[in-house]
Design a protein around this motif. Structure first.
Motif, short mmCIF file in Angstrom:
data_model
loop_
_atom_site.label_atom_id
_atom_site.label_comp_id
_atom_site.label_asym_id
_atom_site.label_seq_id
_atom_site.Cartn_x
_atom_site.Cartn_y
_atom_site.Cartn_z
N LYS A 6 18.18 26.68 -0.89
CA LYS A 6 18.72 25.32 -1.99
C LYS A 6 17.26 24.45 -2.14
N GLN A 7 16.42 25.23 -1.34
CA GLN A 7 14.84 24.88 -1.45
C GLN A 7 14.65 26.05 -2.58
N LYS A 29 19.67 25.85 3.97
CA LYS A 29 18.55 24.68 3.29
C LYS A 29 17.35 26.28 2.45
N LYS A 79 3.43 23.03 -5.84
CA LYS A 79 5.19 22.28 -5.26
C LYS A 79 5.35 20.80 -6.83
N ARG A 90 16.32 27.01 -5.00
CA ARG A 90 16.55 26.74 -6.42
C ARG A 90 15.99 25.79 -7.04
N ARG A 91 15.37 24.37 -6.17
CA ARG A 91 14.70 23.17 -6.44
C ARG A 91 13.69 24.20 -6.97
N GLU A 92 12.53 24.86 -6.57
CA GLU A 92 11.61 25.18 -6.90
C GLU A 92 11.49 26.01 -7.93
N SER A 129 7.83 10.31 1.05
CA SER A 129 8.59 11.05 0.93
C SER A 129 8.74 11.02 2.61
#
Lengths: 538, 204
Positions: free
Chosen positions: A532-533, A529, B170, A535-537, B136
């Protein structure tokens, strides 16, 4: 090393983060640790702010030794660990008090009173006293920052390691910290005296004499330290209070509510200041000692004060002998009934213990192990420290013991030697690298009839998915390198669809009358997890 | 002035993030904040709490004593009831209504929700639904900060600023989602207040 921009504004920091920043601003060259709640965030913060000279180590002993080497080279080092980690590091720690550190050497150790995430609530102040080194005990994150910074000065001034003792409620307390200006790193030491560092008995005796002779100076420092503060109340002579570290927070909270201001000695620097203690005792009829952890000061008072002095605390039973302090306990110690809140609701609220995450690879391993042991009358499963300890709880109910890092393998060998069986030791990858290799050596030497199940999930999962000290999948080489029969060393790639296959393999190896090792590999779901986070960021 | 908050939930729900948002807001408002957190073993799907203390004077104890909390802010209804002995008789209880049933003996949810509503100043918020509507499901904890706002000693504008700054790294979209979730949570509580009184009355 320090890249943190120092602002005049207070930063909201965890006690652990404050220790890390205090060390960085004191000019450390390196920080070492093994993850362990509640100390993990110290090195995590060092890594964030200080870069790659902050290292996770194989265990607390290797971490301590690395820090000692930095000191011998003339530079400053911080080593951090949880309280039980200091048992592992006790050998270098106690002996480092005999050598003469050059660069400041500071041990930040976090105790866990109340056992939130630990197997005991040992009090590290006893270790500092045992090794006869100074100890600082901060009460809040600001003090954690300031005292860590100062600990390096004290270490270099007396050429002695210094302990900074934390407890869970400080390590994991977040509040405002105003930092100081960062100091530069030390230069490498140009020379060092062999007699200061080689503990041959003839040298060690001299070193130890010097250390003992120095105790007067160190006690003098503690007596004068602003962290030990005596406030006498001329109008109130019935009782006086001694607090230490975070216990002061609970006392001040209650005394503010009660409008009660007894004479008060706060101790934040050890050795405990005997002169200040006597001064307080001369002024009052009775002393209440409020300290987090064991009755450390309370016991010492018996050697400092005349026998007729009434001393109340954890030893006397006026404060519970175990568990964490809180305001209610302080109310009761004053002989008062604390305020109570609302009544509990009339329905049963079941506990919600921690559990293996959905999709956790350990679930498949436990299902296979339980299936493989069906039909045996009294199998013994020794477990170890980590997420997989949760396999002891329902629905798996697997595991007869969990004592300390690596004990699964050593205890399995003992149980096998005693004639019990069949025996399976369950241990995680990081715990195996920490303390499992040496007991496995013993088992290899005897070809003990037992099976070691190594649950390899690539990370130190329980403390927050820190990397293991070696990259994934090195364990089979290590095990074979010890001399285990390669036919009985298996690497099994785990998958929920392969549980039957794993069951079959385990049944075969459990039935084998000799030592076998089954390494079950699959990455931790929390780590997946996290990746994955990330990579997304990015 | 002091305002003591117990934040309760289940590991992974974002209990600590709520604490971070409120304490950052408190600092912006010139208050002091001390937060006591739970890390490590308890976070693995177990019960998690944080004690957050706000004051305009020095704060000593990192934890809140029984009977002293001004607010219990729950991300899970059963967890919010677990600490009710810490709530002062004049305190407020606001909790997300959706249960996390990761234990075999979870009580009847209707009974749990009724116990929340039975408390004077007990409020239920359908945080998951509101968060989803805002963009979300992850913003459920921010919905709860919104729901708590009118009880906190901090202006909404200050909290909005802290949310915007906190989620800034973010990206804009995440900031906007969370600000929407925040507003939706706030208006849900404001709207809900009337309904609760009616329901409590009707049940009695």
């Amino acid at each position: 090393m320090a890249e943190e921009v120092v602002s005049a504004e207070a930063l909201m920091l965890l006690g652990d983060e404050a220790v890390a920043l205090g060390a960085l601003h004191a000019g450390i060259t390196a920080g070492y640790a093994y993850p362990g709640t509640p100390a993990t965030e110290i090195l995590e913060a060092l890594k964030r702010h200080g870069g790659k000279r902050a290292s996770w180590c194989a265990n607390e002993k290797t971490a301590y030794e690395a820090a000692l080497g930095v000191s011998m080279a003339g530079k400053r080092a911080l080593v951090s660990m949880k309280h039980v980690g200091l048992n592992v590091a006790a050998d270098p720690f106690v002996n480092s008090a005999v050598v003469a550190p050059i660069g400041g050497l500071v041990l930040a150790v976090a105790d866990d009173p109340g056992m939130h995430s630990s197997q005991n609530e040992q009090d590290s102040r006893f270790y500092a006293d045992f090794a006869r080194v100074p100890c600082l005990e901060p009460a809040n994150p600001q003090e954690a920052y300031d005292m860590t910074h100062e600990a390096f000065e004290i270490s270099e001034r007396f050429r002695v390691p210094v302990v900074v003792r934390l407890v869970t409620r400080l390590a994991h307390q977040r509040s405002g910290v105003t930092p100081q200006h960062p100091r530069d790193e030390n230069q490498l030491a140009e020379h060092r005296d062999r007699a200061d560092w080689v503990l041959l008995p003839s040298f060690a005796r001299l070193r130890w004499q010097k250390r003992i002779a120095q105790e007067k100076q160190i006690s003098g420092w503690a007596e004068m330290s602003p962290h030990n503060e005596l406030r006498l109340n001329e109008k109130f002579r019935d009782m006086g209070v001694i607090t230490a570290g975070i216990a002061r927070s609970y006392f001040l909270e209650v005394s503010r509510e009660l409008g009660l201001t007894p004479s008060h000695l706060h101790i934040g620097a050890y050795p405990a200041p005997a002169t200040l203690i006597r001064e307080l005792a001369d002024h009052v009829g009775e002393i209440l000692v409020i300290e987090e952890g064991y009755p450390f000061i309370e016991r010492q008072l018996r050697g400092i004060l005349p026998p007729f002095t009434a001393i109340h605390g954890r030893q006397s039973g006026h404060i519970p002998g175990s568990g964490e302090l809180n305001q209610q306990i302080v109310w009761k110690a004053f002989g008062l009934e604390p305020p109570y809140g609302k009544q509990p609701v009339p329905i049963e609220l079941p506990n919600r213990p921690p559990r293996l995450c959905d999709g956790c690879p350990h679930i498949d391993a436990y299902n296979a192990l339980n299936a493989a042991l069906v039909g045996y009358a009294s199998p013994v499963v020794t477990s170890d420290i980590g997420c997989y300890t949760l396999g002891v709880l329902p629905p798996y109910n697997s595991g007869d013991s969990c004592v300390c890092m690596g004990a699964s393998i050593g205890m399995a060998k003992g149980a096998a030697d005693a004639g019990a069986g069949p025996i399976v030791a369950v241990i995680g990858d990081s715990t195996f690298l920490h303390s499992g290799v040496t007991p496995l050596m013993d088992a290899v030497a005897d070809n003990t009839d037992m099976t070691v199940l190594i649950l390899d999930n690539d990370v130190v999962a329980m403390t927050g998915t820190q990397p293991t000290v070696l990259p994934p999948k090195r364990i089979p080489e290590i095990v074979r390198g010890l001399g285990l029969d390669p036919d009985h060393c298996h690497l099994f790639e785990s998958h929920p669809r392969r549980v039957d296959e794993l069951t079959h393999l385990l049944r075969r190896e459990i039935a084998y009358r000799g030592l076998s090792v089954v390494i079950v590999h699959r990455e931790c779901v929390e780590a997946l997890k996290r990746d994955k986070q990330a990579r997304r960021e990015s | 002035m002091k305002y003591d908050i117990i934040i309760a939930g289940v590991g992974g729900q974002g209990v600590l993030s709520i604490g971070t948002i409120i304490s950052a807001s408190a600092l912006r408002a010139g208050l002091r904040a001390v937060q006591s957190e739970v890390h490590g073993m308890s976070q693995r799907g177990g019960a998690v709490t944080a004690h957050l203390r706000l004051a305009d004077r020095e704060i000593h104890s990192p934890t809140i004593a029984p009977g002293q909390a001004d607010l219990i802010l729950g991300l899970e209804p059963l967890e919010s009831l677990r600490y009710i002995d810490h709530l002062s008789p004049a305190g407020t209880l606001i909790t997300a209504s959706e249960p996390v049933k990761n234990i075999p003996d979870y009580p009847d949810i209707e009974e749990v929700l009724w116990e929340v509503l039975r408390q004077p100043r007990g409020y239920l918020i359908d945080a998951t639904k509101i968060a989803l509507e805002s963009g979300s499901a992850k913003a459920a904890n921010v919905v709860m900060v919104g729901a708590a706002t009118d009880f906190l000693p901090i202006e909404a504008e200050t909290i909005r600023g802290a949310i915007a700054e906190g989620f800034h790294v973010k990206g804009d979209r995440v900031v906007q989602t969370n600000l929407m979730a925040y507003e939706a949570g706030r208006s849900a509580l404001q709207h809900r207040e009337v309904v609760d009184e009616f329901e409590t009355f009707a049940f009695v």
